[in-house]
Every structure is written in structure tokens, then in C-alpha cells.
Design an enzyme around this catalytic site. Structure first.
Site, mmCIF file in Angstrom:
data_model
loop_
_atom_site.group_PDB
_atom_site.id
_atom_site.type_symbol
_atom_site.label_atom_id
_atom_site.label_comp_id
_atom_site.label_asym_id
_atom_site.label_seq_id
_atom_site.Cartn_x
_atom_site.Cartn_y
_atom_site.Cartn_z
ATOM 1 N N ASP A 74 0.820 -1.224 0.000
ATOM 2 C CA ASP A 74 0.000 0.000 0.000
ATOM 3 C C ASP A 74 0.847 1.263 0.000
ATOM 4 O O ASP A 74 1.913 1.306 0.625
ATOM 5 C CB ASP A 74 -0.883 0.029 1.251
ATOM 6 C CG ASP A 74 -1.944 -1.051 1.209
ATOM 7 O OD1 ASP A 74 -2.628 -1.167 0.184
ATOM 8 O OD2 ASP A 74 -2.063 -1.788 2.215
ATOM 9 N N GLY A 111 10.414 1.599 -2.741
ATOM 10 C CA GLY A 111 9.043 2.135 -2.678
ATOM 11 C C GLY A 111 8.720 2.614 -1.269
ATOM 12 O O GLY A 111 8.113 3.678 -1.070
ATOM 13 N N ASP A 134 16.582 -7.362 -3.655
ATOM 14 C CA ASP A 134 17.063 -6.844 -4.947
ATOM 15 C C ASP A 134 18.372 -6.054 -4.817
ATOM 16 O O ASP A 134 19.043 -5.818 -5.816
ATOM 17 C CB ASP A 134 16.007 -5.921 -5.579
ATOM 18 C CG ASP A 134 14.677 -6.614 -5.757
ATOM 19 O OD1 ASP A 134 14.678 -7.852 -5.850
ATOM 20 O OD2 ASP A 134 13.641 -5.929 -5.797
ATOM 21 N N ARG A 169 21.155 -30.341 -21.795
ATOM 22 C CA ARG A 169 20.158 -29.292 -22.067
ATOM 23 C C ARG A 169 20.693 -27.914 -21.738
ATOM 24 O O ARG A 169 21.646 -27.765 -20.975
ATOM 25 C CB ARG A 169 18.931 -29.497 -21.155
ATOM 26 C CG ARG A 169 18.006 -30.571 -21.598
ATOM 27 C CD ARG A 169 16.929 -30.758 -20.536
ATOM 28 N NE ARG A 169 15.950 -31.731 -20.991
ATOM 29 C CZ ARG A 169 15.133 -32.401 -20.185
ATOM 30 N NH1 ARG A 169 15.193 -32.204 -18.877
ATOM 31 N NH2 ARG A 169 14.263 -33.237 -20.676
ATOM 32 N N GLN A 298 13.114 -17.539 -3.335
ATOM 33 C CA GLN A 298 14.266 -16.677 -3.056
ATOM 34 C C GLN A 298 14.035 -15.747 -1.872
ATOM 35 O O GLN A 298 14.972 -15.197 -1.309
ATOM 36 C CB GLN A 298 14.589 -15.807 -4.288
ATOM 37 C CG GLN A 298 15.090 -16.610 -5.460
ATOM 38 C CD GLN A 298 14.933 -15.855 -6.774
ATOM 39 O OE1 GLN A 298 15.891 -15.320 -7.291
ATOM 40 N NE2 GLN A 298 13.729 -15.810 -7.322
ATOM 41 N N ARG A 299 12.761 -15.497 -1.537
ATOM 42 C CA ARG A 299 12.448 -14.555 -0.458
ATOM 43 C C ARG A 299 12.094 -15.256 0.842
ATOM 44 O O ARG A 299 11.962 -14.606 1.880
ATOM 45 C CB ARG A 299 11.248 -13.685 -0.851
ATOM 46 C CG ARG A 299 11.619 -12.607 -1.755
ATOM 47 C CD ARG A 299 10.585 -11.567 -2.040
ATOM 48 N NE ARG A 299 9.245 -11.659 -1.576
ATOM 49 C CZ ARG A 299 8.231 -11.019 -2.158
ATOM 50 N NH1 ARG A 299 8.460 -10.278 -3.230
ATOM 51 N NH2 ARG A 299 7.015 -11.085 -1.682
HETATM 52 O O1 F6P Z 1 11.404 -6.375 -4.464
HETATM 53 C C1 F6P Z 1 11.454 -7.712 -4.126
HETATM 54 C C2 F6P Z 1 10.769 -8.526 -5.176
HETATM 55 O O2 F6P Z 1 10.808 -9.864 -4.745
HETATM 56 C C3 F6P Z 1 11.317 -8.372 -6.586
HETATM 57 O O3 F6P Z 1 12.486 -9.113 -6.779
HETATM 58 C C4 F6P Z 1 10.135 -8.825 -7.400
HETATM 59 O O4 F6P Z 1 10.156 -8.216 -8.665
HETATM 60 C C5 F6P Z 1 8.976 -8.323 -6.615
HETATM 61 O O5 F6P Z 1 9.416 -8.164 -5.288
HETATM 62 C C6 F6P Z 1 7.773 -9.240 -6.601
HETATM 63 O O6 F6P Z 1 6.733 -8.551 -6.011
HETATM 64 P P1 F6P Z 1 5.404 -9.173 -5.401
HETATM 65 O O7 F6P Z 1 5.725 -9.723 -4.062
HETATM 66 O O8 F6P Z 1 4.485 -8.001 -5.285
HETATM 67 O O9 F6P Z 1 4.949 -10.213 -6.365
#
Ligand code: F6P
Length: 374
Positions: A74, A111, A134, A169, A298-299
Site C-alpha cells: 500500500d 518504494g 534486490d 540441455r 528466493q524470499r
Molecule cells: O522487491 C522484491 C521482489 O521480490 C522483486 O524481486 C520482485 O520483482 C517483486 O518483489 C515481486 O513482487 P510481489 O511480491 O508483489 O509479487
């Protein structure tokens, strides 16, 4: 006088967020401050939805992934409420005052820095921490979350090697990073990818195919292509650039809207480009190609030791700055130090990979194709 502080996490979640909340919280409690959390980013501030942050709730979260506070994307000045978009910064100010806050700590990426800056302009005492996988926040050496994601993406490339090798591949692995290539470049180098494609260096598909054919001729019948989610071909990059320029010079709103929808279509196409890249490489090399999108893996999960340390360092420094009454800043990592940087120097900027960055040169030195060789 006892200080009262609020904490919120905004934007995409990231490993190390809880370590940072704990770092700020424990250090602040140690300085006799009172701490509350707001749930789900700026929405929790708007709705006054709080989360108790004390010795008990701050305990045991250092190693936990995600954010105990919840998050959202938001924007305070453009909140979506019952289908309407509204500026809710005044309502957020009411919450801030109702809790007699001396400071609001906002943990987030580019952001969030921008959104927090808006609240600073409203009159809140804002202090931010740089978080994102990132690594693209300006004015800081590092952001927490990046190291963990780098490790995950590198391990994925390691694992993809054996399957690519066994099946002879091409494997195109898409790595996050939004509009910057730090993650793909770092993991690509660490994982020994044969090709690395990043947004900062638009690629020529022929150059990529030629590199893979050269590998085949020298007896390597597989290739790993690490592609950043924001990477694009030279053609698409030029087309997007032209449309952006056209948008600026559009004669009227109609023309501007037409350019905008073309730009949107182009960006949608770009988002699917990993599949298209794989398809074209099959045609151009005669090898079989597969796509792996690493995505949110990755997160997720527990932060690395490096991220725990960084988040704790920045968090504790944040409490010290609040104690000293330093506001309107982001707590940046500068070498081993944590330094306050005025928010106006951070917002609206993105830390991209410079094309002469040492990592770029390293990749070239070890023979990695970056898609721009003739
Ligand atoms: O900014 C972190 C990130 O994981 C970016 O690598 C990716 O583009 C974006 O967030 C994905 O966003 P959302 O969680 O809104 O799908």
C-alpha cells in the site's frame, strides 16, 4: 523522558525483517523506550492495527523468515478503500499522534523509502532501514535480504548444473531482482552460470546462442543461462525507450494514453520473455531448453548469518539515532558502520549495476557471456 516508537514493515517481505524488528526493538527497550508494531505496512497505520512489541514478542524471531508484523504494498497517498483510491496520510498522522509517537520506523525497499518520505513531509519523525532481496536501494552498501536470496539462487544454479549436464540441455533460470541485476549477476558468478543476462545490459539473442554453440563445439553439451526477471533484448529495450520518450512528448492526453497502453503491452511481453528466450535458444542452437523460475523461494525462509548481522546492526543503530533525536534519515550500511543518510538523498533513486562494475568485469574475465558480445 520515555520515547514512544512505532515500527512497520512494507513492500515485499524479505529475510532479515524480523532480525531488524528485533534489533530496533531490543535496543530501544534497553534505552527505556516503548515500542509498538503496526500490522501489514501502511494499512495497519491507517487502521490503527497494532502488534505488541516487548521482550516476550521480540524473543525467538531472529531466525524466522518473513515479518511477524505482516506487510503490504500500500501507498499512504493512494490507498485502495472499497474500490476507491484515497490519500490517507492525514488518517495515518492521526494514528501517529494518538499513540504519542516520537518516531516511526519504516522497514522497506525503494518504494517504502518514498512512501515514508511522504509521511516525513506530513510532519512525522521518520527513520527507515533498507530491506530488499534486490539490493537496489540507493545510498547504502547493502540491503538485508540480499545475501540470503543470493545463497538460495546460487544453490539453485548448483543443483540445475547436474540435471542440465545429464540431459545435455540448456536451462534458463529466472532470478528475481526487479529492474536490477544484482541477484542474477551475483548468483550467476557464484554458481558458474555460462550466460548471465541482466536489465542493465540488454542482450542480443544471437550473441547468447553463439556462446552456447561455442560451448557445444568444445564438448560442453549443456549450458546454464541465469536471467534476471527484468532482463530484456536490445530490440525490446530500444522499443521501450522510444515509447517512454514518446510519452514525454505526447501532444495530448489521447496520444499519451495510447503510448501508455503500448508501453503496458510491451512490459507484459517483457515479463514473459524468459520463456521466449528459452524457445529462441532451442531454435538457434538445436539443443533442448528448459525454464526454471525461482520465484518466491528466493524470499522465503530463515535469513543467512550475514543478513541477521546486517539487520541487527542497522536496527540497533536506528534505536541509537532515535535516542539522539536524528530523524528524516535512512540508516545506511557503510562498510562496517551504520550511518544516517537524509531520506531526500535516497528517494526516487535506484542502485543499478554499473556496467563497469567489478562483478561485471569478473564475469567477463571468466568467460561468462553477458549477451552483448558481437
Ligand atoms: O522487491 C522484491 C521482489 O521480490 C522483486 O524481486 C520482485 O520483482 C517483486 O518483489 C515481486 O513482487 P510481489 O511480491 O508483489 O509479487
Amino acid at each position: 523522558m520515555t520515547k514512544y516508537i512505532g515500527i512497520l514493515t512494507a513492500g515485499g517481505d524479505s529475510p532479515g525483517l524480523n532480525a531488524a524488528i528485533r534489533g530496533v526493538g531490543k535496543a530501544a527497550l534497553g534505552m527505556d523506550m516503548r515500542v509498538i508494531g503496526f500490522r501489514d505496512g501502511f494499512r495497519g497505520l491507517m487502521n490503527d492495527r497494532t502488534y505488541r512489541l516487548d521482550g516476550e514478542t521480540l524473543s525467538g524471531i531472529l531466525t524466522v523468515g518473513g515479518t511477524i508484523l505482516g506487510t503490504s504494498r500500500d501507498k499512504p497517498h493512494r490507498m485502495s478503500i472499497g474500490g476507491k483510491v484515497m490519500d490517507m496520510t492525514d488518517v495515518m498522522m492521526d494514528t501517529y499522534q494518538r499513540h504519542h509517537l516520537d518516531a516511526l520506523v519504516c522497514l522497506g525497499g525503494g518504494g517504502t523509502q518514498k512512501n515514508a518520505y511522504r509521511l516525513l513531509q506530513k510532519g512525522m519523525n521518520i527513520i527507515t532501514l533498507p530491506k530488499t532481496i534486490d539490493n537496489d536501494v540507493a545510498m547504502t552498501d547493502a540491503t538485508f535480504g540480499f545475501d540470503t536470496a543470493l545463497g538460495i539462487a546460487t544453490e539453485a544454479i548448483d543443483r540445475l548444473h547436474s540435471t542440465a549436464h545429464s540431459h545435455h540441455r540448456i536451462i534458463v533460470v529466472e532470478i528475481m531482482g526487479h529492474n536490477t541485476g544484482w541477484l542474477a549477476l551475483g548468483a550467476g558468478i557464484a554458481g558458474g552460470a555460462d550466460v548471465i543476462l541482466i536489465p542493465e545490459i540488454p542482450y542480443d539473442i544471437e550473441s547468447v546462442a553463439a556462446a552456447i554453440r561455442r560451448r557445444s563445439r568444445s564438448g560442453h553439451r549443456f549450458s546454464i543461462v541465469a536471467v534476471s526477471e527484468g532482463a530484456m533484448s536490445q530490440d525490446v529495450s530500444t522499443a521501450i525507450q522510444t515509447l517512454r520518450e514518446n510519452k514525454e512528448t505526447a501532444a495530448n492526453d489521447d496520444e499519451k494514453n495510447q503510448v501508455k497502453s503500448k508501453l503496458k503491452a510491451m512490459e507484459v511481453e517483457q515479463a514473459r520473455s524468459t520463456w521466449e528466450l528459452s524457445r529462441q535458444l532451442e531454435i538457434l542452437t538445436g539443443l533442448e531448453s528448459r525454464v526454471t523460475i525461482l520465484g518466491y523461494v528466493q524470499r522465503g525462509g530463515t535469513p543467512s548469518a550475514v543478513d541477521r548481522l546486517l539487520a541487527t546492526r542497522l536496527g540497533a543503530a536506528c534505536a541509537e539515532l532515535i535516542q539522539a533525536g536524528v530523524y528524516g534519515v535512512m540508516v545506511a550500511a557503510r562498510g562496517e558502520k551504520a550511518e544516517p543518510v537524509p531520506l531526500e538523498q535516497v528517494v526516487g533513486k535506484r542502485k543499478s549495476v554499473p556496467i563497469d562494475h567489478p562483478w561485471v568485469q569478473t564475469a567477463r574475465h571468466v568467460g561468462t557471456c553477458l549477451g552483448d558480445e558481437v
